[in-house]
Design a protein around this motif. Sequence first.
Motif: not given
Length: 245
Positions: A97-120
């Motif tokens: 949504x913006x220049x800092x992705x960390x703000x988008x992880x606020x609700x779901x936490x690290x696992x949502x990043x891990x999911x994206x990285x696993x997919x990639x």
Amino acid sequence: MLAQFNSRNAMVGPRAWIGGFFNRSGNKKFGSDKYLDYTLTPIQEERLQSLQERLGVPFDETRIEHQEALRDLWSAAFPNVELKSLISEQWKDMGWQGANPSTDFRGCGLISLENLLFFATTYPVTFRRLLLKEGGKRAQWEYPFAVAGINVSYMLIQMLDLQSEKPKCLPGLNFLKLFEEEEDAFDVLYCIAFAMMDAQWLAMQASYMEFNEVLLVTKTQLERELSLEDVHRIQDLPAYNMLFH
């Protein structure tokens, strides 16, 4: 301790786009004590506990390993483009949504990043096809890829009732059977769900404001596949083949 998600904060994106979806689509709990009293196998218990621990980890932009995971995601998504900074307008190219992705992880936490990285890293061809919106007749106003990915993570957590001590819904019980056979079942299921969502988006000829409806149809389809009698491994799900097309 199990993760405690705040439903008002867990979903990301404009409220008109995503708000209310999970209030309308909550899972029904088992109506029989026979199911409520089922016993986890030792492998299921161990893997469920490990997954629940992952759910409880917030994304922390000050932690080096979280920063590195973000950089790894960028490199996997755009291998020939240098990321200038962890806070950069470049992230919008991935659908943040913006220049800092960390703000988008606020609700779901690290696992949502891990999911994206696993997919990639596990299914890079399909990941980039969805990221770059290749194939099919795309909408003029497309869903933002990364933000959609966070919502897919949250959808799965709710659908499988992973915040409970043990799932009390049929999709969650069916998932545990697959989890016993495949340690990465949740991460693979995430990739399948994302691919299903994109295919449904194309089939419905959807646009940005219809993301709620697309995610709801995806959830229903995934629940149906999890309930099939001949599904014993994550690879048996009919939609698994979507990861290779």
